[in-house]
Design a protein around this motif. Structure first.
Motif, short mmCIF file in Angstrom:
data_model
loop_
_atom_site.label_atom_id
_atom_site.label_comp_id
_atom_site.label_asym_id
_atom_site.label_seq_id
_atom_site.Cartn_x
_atom_site.Cartn_y
_atom_site.Cartn_z
N ILE A 155 0.85 -1.20 0.00
CA ILE A 155 0.00 0.00 0.00
C ILE A 155 0.88 1.25 0.00
O ILE A 155 0.62 2.22 -0.72
CB ILE A 155 -0.95 -0.01 1.21
CG1 ILE A 155 -2.04 -1.07 1.02
CG2 ILE A 155 -1.59 1.38 1.42
CD1 ILE A 155 -2.95 -1.28 2.23
N ARG A 156 1.95 1.20 0.77
CA ARG A 156 2.84 2.37 0.86
C ARG A 156 3.47 2.65 -0.50
O ARG A 156 3.57 3.80 -0.94
CB ARG A 156 3.93 2.08 1.90
CG ARG A 156 4.84 3.25 2.17
CD ARG A 156 5.72 2.95 3.39
NE ARG A 156 6.63 4.05 3.64
CZ ARG A 156 7.94 3.96 3.50
NH1 ARG A 156 8.50 2.82 3.11
NH2 ARG A 156 8.71 5.00 3.75
N ALA A 157 3.89 1.58 -1.19
CA ALA A 157 4.52 1.75 -2.51
C ALA A 157 3.50 2.30 -3.51
O ALA A 157 3.81 3.16 -4.33
CB ALA A 157 5.06 0.40 -2.99
N GLU A 158 2.28 1.81 -3.43
CA GLU A 158 1.26 2.17 -4.39
C GLU A 158 0.71 3.58 -4.14
O GLU A 158 0.46 4.34 -5.07
CB GLU A 158 0.12 1.16 -4.25
CG GLU A 158 -0.95 1.29 -5.28
CD GLU A 158 -2.19 0.52 -4.86
OE1 GLU A 158 -3.25 0.85 -5.38
OE2 GLU A 158 -2.09 -0.37 -4.00
N ALA A 159 0.53 3.93 -2.87
CA ALA A 159 -0.13 5.19 -2.54
C ALA A 159 0.79 6.38 -2.72
O ALA A 159 0.35 7.48 -3.06
CB ALA A 159 -0.65 5.14 -1.11
N GLY A 160 2.09 6.18 -2.46
CA GLY A 160 3.02 7.31 -2.51
C GLY A 160 2.71 8.34 -1.44
O GLY A 160 3.01 9.52 -1.57
N VAL A 161 2.07 7.88 -0.35
CA VAL A 161 1.70 8.75 0.76
C VAL A 161 2.31 8.12 2.01
O VAL A 161 2.44 6.90 2.08
CB VAL A 161 0.15 8.80 0.90
CG1 VAL A 161 -0.28 9.52 2.17
CG2 VAL A 161 -0.49 9.46 -0.31
N GLU A 162 2.67 8.94 2.99
CA GLU A 162 3.22 8.36 4.22
C GLU A 162 2.16 7.51 4.91
O GLU A 162 0.98 7.86 4.94
CB GLU A 162 3.71 9.46 5.15
CG GLU A 162 4.95 10.15 4.57
CD GLU A 162 5.71 10.92 5.62
OE1 GLU A 162 6.69 10.36 6.16
OE2 GLU A 162 5.32 12.06 5.90
N ILE A 163 2.61 6.37 5.44
CA ILE A 163 1.68 5.40 6.04
C ILE A 163 1.88 5.31 7.54
O ILE A 163 3.00 5.09 8.01
CB ILE A 163 1.88 4.00 5.41
CG1 ILE A 163 1.59 4.02 3.90
CG2 ILE A 163 0.99 2.97 6.13
CD1 ILE A 163 0.17 4.27 3.49
N MET A 164 0.78 5.46 8.26
CA MET A 164 0.78 5.19 9.70
C MET A 164 0.05 3.87 9.89
O MET A 164 -1.03 3.68 9.35
CB MET A 164 0.06 6.31 10.45
CG MET A 164 0.21 6.18 11.93
SD MET A 164 -0.60 7.46 12.92
CE MET A 164 -0.46 8.94 12.01
#
Length: 215
Positions: A96-105
């Protein structure tokens, strides 16, 4: 000098409460995109809240076990963070982190020592860890649902790990939580509500004031 504490007000549903949180000095605000939550907001509402908040406070959209199309739709709105609050595996968080390109909590439920053992695997992948209370047995949604957990369990954590603390925090106990646990940040939702999903201006202000004073 200690890093300034991050205070996150989660489960905001209306532009009015967003303004209250920003004016009270929140560092982050969270919007819940999960149908079973009393704090659920639609994609359209999330989009409008994010644009209202942009440049004034960090935004975080909470998702529970989202599929790829949901991740893409939310990431396109440009939040600062996506918070994963479901049973996602480390592998799924990484994807998800790779796909979203948004910081993940990544929110991790803590109920006993065995839950502490799982934190390290996620800490290497997620940009930030949020430790929450385990939901009561039979609950239909994740999160502490207003309950806190035994903070002494956190003594077993790697002392170098920065994490945010959630679960049962209120204006009355947040100062004690900060002094006891020394988290990087604190996150509140139901603890500043008068009814499920109904945020209260005075409680938000008191929570942030008490959190800052404890630091």
């Amino acid at each position: 000098m200690a890093e300034p504490l991050i205070v996150k007000i989660c489960g905001i549903k209306t532009p009015d409460m967003l303004e209250v949180a920003i004016e009270a000095g929140a560092d982050m605000v969270g919007f819940m995109h999960f149908l079973r939550s009393p704090r659920h907001v639609s994609v359209e509402e999330v989009a409008s809240l994010i644009s209202e908040a942009r440049g004034r406070v960090q935004t975080c959209v909470v998702l529970v076990n989202p599929d790829n199309s949901c991740v893409a739709e939310i990431a396109a709105l440009g939040p600062d963070w996506i918070q994963l609050h479901g049973p996602e595996t480390p592998h799924r968080v990484e994807a998800i982190r790779a796909e979203a390109g948004v910081e993940i909590m990544k929110a991790l439920p803590i109920g006993g020592p065995e839950d502490i053992a799982h934190v390290a695997a996620f800490a290497q992948i997620a940009d930030r860890i949020l430790l929450d209370a385990k939901p009561p047995k039979g609950a239909d949604r994740p999160g502490g649902l207003g309950e806190s957990f035994d903070w002494s369990l956190l003594k077993a954590l790697d002392p170098g790990l920065d994490f945010m603390l959630s679960g049962g925090l209120t204006p009355d106990n947040v100062a004690e939580a900060i002094r006891t646990v020394r988290p990087f940040g604190v996150d509140v939702s139901s603890g500043v509500e008068t009814a499920p999903g109904v945020k209260d201006k005075r409680l938000i202000e008191a929570f942030i004031r008490n959190a800052r004073a404890a630091q």
